[in-house]
Scaffold this active site. Structure first.
Site, PDB file in Angstrom:
ATOM      1  N   ARG A  20     -69.733 -48.376 -80.303  1.00  0.00           N
ATOM      2  CA  ARG A  20     -68.918 -47.592 -81.091  1.00  0.00           C
ATOM      3  C   ARG A  20     -67.808 -48.152 -82.284  1.00  0.00           C
ATOM      4  O   ARG A  20     -67.584 -47.882 -83.674  1.00  0.00           O
ATOM      5  CB  ARG A  20     -68.178 -46.243 -80.635  1.00  0.00           C
ATOM      6  CG  ARG A  20     -69.330 -45.657 -79.997  1.00  0.00           C
ATOM      7  CD  ARG A  20     -68.868 -44.423 -78.825  1.00  0.00           C
ATOM      8  NE  ARG A  20     -69.967 -43.389 -78.966  1.00  0.00           N
ATOM      9  CZ  ARG A  20     -70.699 -42.836 -77.698  1.00  0.00           C
ATOM     10  NH1 ARG A  20     -69.358 -42.610 -76.994  1.00  0.00           N
ATOM     11  NH2 ARG A  20     -71.070 -42.098 -77.850  1.00  0.00           N
ATOM     12  N   TYR A  57     -78.702 -30.696 -76.182  1.00  0.00           N
ATOM     13  CA  TYR A  57     -77.002 -30.697 -76.095  1.00  0.00           C
ATOM     14  C   TYR A  57     -76.831 -29.126 -75.592  1.00  0.00           C
ATOM     15  O   TYR A  57     -75.192 -28.908 -76.443  1.00  0.00           O
ATOM     16  CB  TYR A  57     -76.790 -31.049 -77.271  1.00  0.00           C
ATOM     17  CG  TYR A  57     -76.791 -32.616 -77.624  1.00  0.00           C
ATOM     18  CD1 TYR A  57     -75.507 -33.013 -77.136  1.00  0.00           C
ATOM     19  CD2 TYR A  57     -77.319 -33.029 -79.007  1.00  0.00           C
ATOM     20  CE1 TYR A  57     -75.619 -34.871 -77.305  1.00  0.00           C
ATOM     21  CE2 TYR A  57     -77.745 -33.951 -79.441  1.00  0.00           C
ATOM     22  CZ  TYR A  57     -75.950 -34.827 -79.445  1.00  0.00           C
ATOM     23  OH  TYR A  57     -75.679 -36.503 -78.693  1.00  0.00           O
ATOM     24  N   HIS A 107     -75.145 -42.690 -78.070  1.00  0.00           N
ATOM     25  CA  HIS A 107     -74.897 -41.191 -77.234  1.00  0.00           C
ATOM     26  C   HIS A 107     -75.547 -42.365 -75.628  1.00  0.00           C
ATOM     27  O   HIS A 107     -75.928 -43.368 -75.990  1.00  0.00           O
ATOM     28  CB  HIS A 107     -75.709 -40.912 -77.252  1.00  0.00           C
ATOM     29  CG  HIS A 107     -76.244 -39.762 -75.876  1.00  0.00           C
ATOM     30  ND1 HIS A 107     -75.523 -38.169 -75.436  1.00  0.00           N
ATOM     31  CD2 HIS A 107     -77.439 -39.994 -74.563  1.00  0.00           C
ATOM     32  CE1 HIS A 107     -75.938 -38.139 -74.148  1.00  0.00           C
ATOM     33  NE2 HIS A 107     -76.403 -38.929 -74.004  1.00  0.00           N
ATOM     34  N   GLU A 137     -82.163 -36.360 -69.175  1.00  0.00           N
ATOM     35  CA  GLU A 137     -82.628 -37.131 -70.521  1.00  0.00           C
ATOM     36  C   GLU A 137     -83.157 -37.641 -70.773  1.00  0.00           C
ATOM     37  O   GLU A 137     -83.841 -38.034 -71.988  1.00  0.00           O
ATOM     38  CB  GLU A 137     -81.025 -37.414 -70.610  1.00  0.00           C
ATOM     39  CG  GLU A 137     -79.385 -36.353 -70.937  1.00  0.00           C
ATOM     40  CD  GLU A 137     -78.839 -37.274 -71.699  1.00  0.00           C
ATOM     41  OE1 GLU A 137     -77.909 -36.519 -71.214  1.00  0.00           O
ATOM     42  OE2 GLU A 137     -78.483 -38.264 -71.176  1.00  0.00           O
ATOM     43  N   LYS A 192     -77.955 -42.660 -82.908  1.00  0.00           N
ATOM     44  CA  LYS A 192     -77.849 -41.772 -83.713  1.00  0.00           C
ATOM     45  C   LYS A 192     -78.143 -41.743 -84.812  1.00  0.00           C
ATOM     46  O   LYS A 192     -78.161 -43.084 -85.628  1.00  0.00           O
ATOM     47  CB  LYS A 192     -76.275 -41.186 -83.634  1.00  0.00           C
ATOM     48  CG  LYS A 192     -76.586 -40.260 -81.650  1.00  0.00           C
ATOM     49  CD  LYS A 192     -74.805 -40.452 -82.140  1.00  0.00           C
ATOM     50  CE  LYS A 192     -74.586 -39.791 -80.750  1.00  0.00           C
ATOM     51  NZ  LYS A 192     -73.586 -39.217 -80.633  1.00  0.00           N
ATOM     52  N   ASN A 244     -70.968 -41.326 -84.159  1.00  0.00           N
ATOM     53  CA  ASN A 244     -70.209 -41.900 -83.423  1.00  0.00           C
ATOM     54  C   ASN A 244     -71.736 -43.552 -82.892  1.00  0.00           C
ATOM     55  O   ASN A 244     -71.461 -43.986 -82.167  1.00  0.00           O
ATOM     56  CB  ASN A 244     -69.451 -41.489 -82.277  1.00  0.00           C
ATOM     57  CG  ASN A 244     -70.301 -40.528 -80.893  1.00  0.00           C
ATOM     58  OD1 ASN A 244     -71.572 -40.456 -81.941  1.00  0.00           O
ATOM     59  ND2 ASN A 244     -69.483 -40.404 -80.293  1.00  0.00           N
TER      60      ASN A 244
HETATM   61  P1  ATP Z   1     -72.727 -39.274 -75.948  1.00  0.00           P
HETATM   62  O1  ATP Z   1     -72.766 -37.718 -74.694  1.00  0.00           O
HETATM   63  O2  ATP Z   1     -73.327 -38.620 -77.476  1.00  0.00           O
HETATM   64  O3  ATP Z   1     -72.663 -40.570 -75.185  1.00  0.00           O
HETATM   65  P2  ATP Z   1     -69.549 -38.658 -75.291  1.00  0.00           P
HETATM   66  O4  ATP Z   1     -70.307 -37.905 -73.903  1.00  0.00           O
HETATM   67  O5  ATP Z   1     -68.741 -39.619 -76.051  1.00  0.00           O
HETATM   68  O6  ATP Z   1     -70.757 -38.596 -75.994  1.00  0.00           O
HETATM   69  P3  ATP Z   1     -69.250 -35.613 -75.530  1.00  0.00           P
HETATM   70  O7  ATP Z   1     -68.281 -35.173 -75.238  1.00  0.00           O
HETATM   71  O8  ATP Z   1     -70.970 -35.897 -74.839  1.00  0.00           O
HETATM   72  O9  ATP Z   1     -68.721 -36.822 -76.034  1.00  0.00           O
HETATM   73  O10 ATP Z   1     -69.563 -35.080 -76.916  1.00  0.00           O
HETATM   74  C1  ATP Z   1     -71.411 -35.702 -77.309  1.00  0.00           C
HETATM   75  C2  ATP Z   1     -71.537 -35.753 -79.156  1.00  0.00           C
HETATM   76  O11 ATP Z   1     -70.913 -34.244 -79.586  1.00  0.00           O
HETATM   77  C3  ATP Z   1     -70.187 -36.777 -79.071  1.00  0.00           C
HETATM   78  O12 ATP Z   1     -71.069 -38.003 -79.200  1.00  0.00           O
HETATM   79  C4  ATP Z   1     -70.238 -36.190 -81.071  1.00  0.00           C
HETATM   80  O13 ATP Z   1     -71.273 -37.063 -81.320  1.00  0.00           O
HETATM   81  C5  ATP Z   1     -69.918 -34.630 -80.976  1.00  0.00           C
HETATM   82  N1  ATP Z   1     -68.698 -34.688 -80.608  1.00  0.00           N
HETATM   83  C6  ATP Z   1     -67.760 -34.510 -79.563  1.00  0.00           C
HETATM   84  N2  ATP Z   1     -66.409 -34.685 -80.032  1.00  0.00           N
HETATM   85  C7  ATP Z   1     -66.992 -33.981 -80.737  1.00  0.00           C
HETATM   86  C8  ATP Z   1     -65.603 -33.278 -81.967  1.00  0.00           C
HETATM   87  N3  ATP Z   1     -64.624 -32.846 -81.457  1.00  0.00           N
HETATM   88  N4  ATP Z   1     -65.906 -33.150 -83.177  1.00  0.00           N
HETATM   89  C9  ATP Z   1     -67.517 -33.198 -83.942  1.00  0.00           C
HETATM   90  N5  ATP Z   1     -68.120 -33.762 -82.731  1.00  0.00           N
HETATM   91  C10 ATP Z   1     -68.078 -34.566 -81.513  1.00  0.00           C
HETATM   92 MG    MG Z   2     -71.735 -36.906 -73.612  1.00  0.00          MG
END
Ligand code: ATP
Ligand code: MG
Length: 146
Positions: A103, A50, A116, A127, A10, A113
Site C-alpha cells: 500500500r 463487502y 484487499h 472470500e 483493486k 488502497n
Molecule cells: P481490506 O478489507 O480491503 O483488506 P482493510 O481490512 O485494511 O482493507 P477494512 O476496514 O476492512 O480495511 O475496510 C475495507 C475497505 O474499505 C478498505 O480497504 C478501504 O478500501 C475502504 N475503507 C476503509 N475505511 C475507509 C474510509 N474511512 N473511507 C473510505 N474507504 C474506506
Molecule cells: Mg478488511
C-alpha cells in the site's frame, strides 16, 4: 493459524498498471499463488463481498469503486498467511503504511488502497470460495513441473 489468504488487486492498481509489480512483490514476500483471475465485479457482487461493511458510512462509495473496473483475485499460501499478508500490504490508509509495503508503494488513498487482504482464516476461506471453485485452487500435489 491457517496457511491460506485471499487478496484482490483493486481497480485503481489495475488501472495504474501495477498488476505485475504487485504479484511480483507478493511472490518475493514468499507467498505462493494457488489461484488467480481477472474479472470485473458487478455492483451487486461488490455489495455481497463487502456485506460485513454494510453499516459503514463508506459502503456505497466502496462498492461503487470496487465495481468500477476489473480486479485481480488470488488465493495465496504461506505459513500464517492472513497475518503475514496484512504485514506485507501495510495499513489500510497508505498514509500510515510502513515503508516497503504494497500500500505504501501502490495505494492512492484510503479507499483506492491497491489491494484487499483477508482479516481472518474464516474470512479467507469464505472470500476464496466467493471467487473460485475448489478445482481452480491448485495444491502442490496437483502441479506438474518438469
Ligand atoms: P481490506 O478489507 O480491503 O483488506 P482493510 O481490512 O485494511 O482493507 P477494512 O476496514 O476492512 O480495511 O475496510 C475495507 C475497505 O474499505 C478498505 O480497504 C478501504 O478500501 C475502504 N475503507 C476503509 N475505511 C475507509 C474510509 N474511512 N473511507 C473510505 N474507504 C474506506
Ligand atoms: Mg478488511
Amino acid at each position: 493459524m491457517g496457511n491460506i489468504t485471499f487478496t484482490m488487486i483493486k481497480p485503481c492498481a489495475v488501472r495504474n498498471g501495477h498488476i505485475g509489480a504487485i504479484l511480483d512483490h507478493v511472490s518475493k514476500a514468499g507467498f505462493r499463488i494457488k489461484a488467480v483471475k481477472m474479472m470485473r465485479m458487478s455492483k451487486k457482487e461488490a455489495e455481497a463481498f463487502y456485506a460485513v461493511h454494510k453499516e459503514r458510512p463508506f459502503y456505497g462509495e466502496l462498492t461503487e469503486f470496487m465495481s468500477s473496473g476489473p480486479i485481480v483475485a488470488a488465493v495465496l499460501e504461506k505459513d500464517n498467511a492472513v497475518l503475514a499478508y496484512r504485514e506485507t500490504i501495510g495499513a489500510t490508509n497508505p498514509a500510515n503504511a510502513a515503508e516497503g509495503t504494497v500500500r505504501k508503494l501502490y495505494a492512492e488513498s484510503i479507499q483506492a488502497n491497491a489491494v484487499h487482504g483477508s482479516d481472518s482464516d474464516e474470512n479467507a476461506a469464505i472470500e476464496a470460495a466467493f471467487f473460485f471453485s475448489q478445482k481452480d485452487i491448485f495444491s502442490k500435489e496437483g502441479e506438474i513441473c518438469v
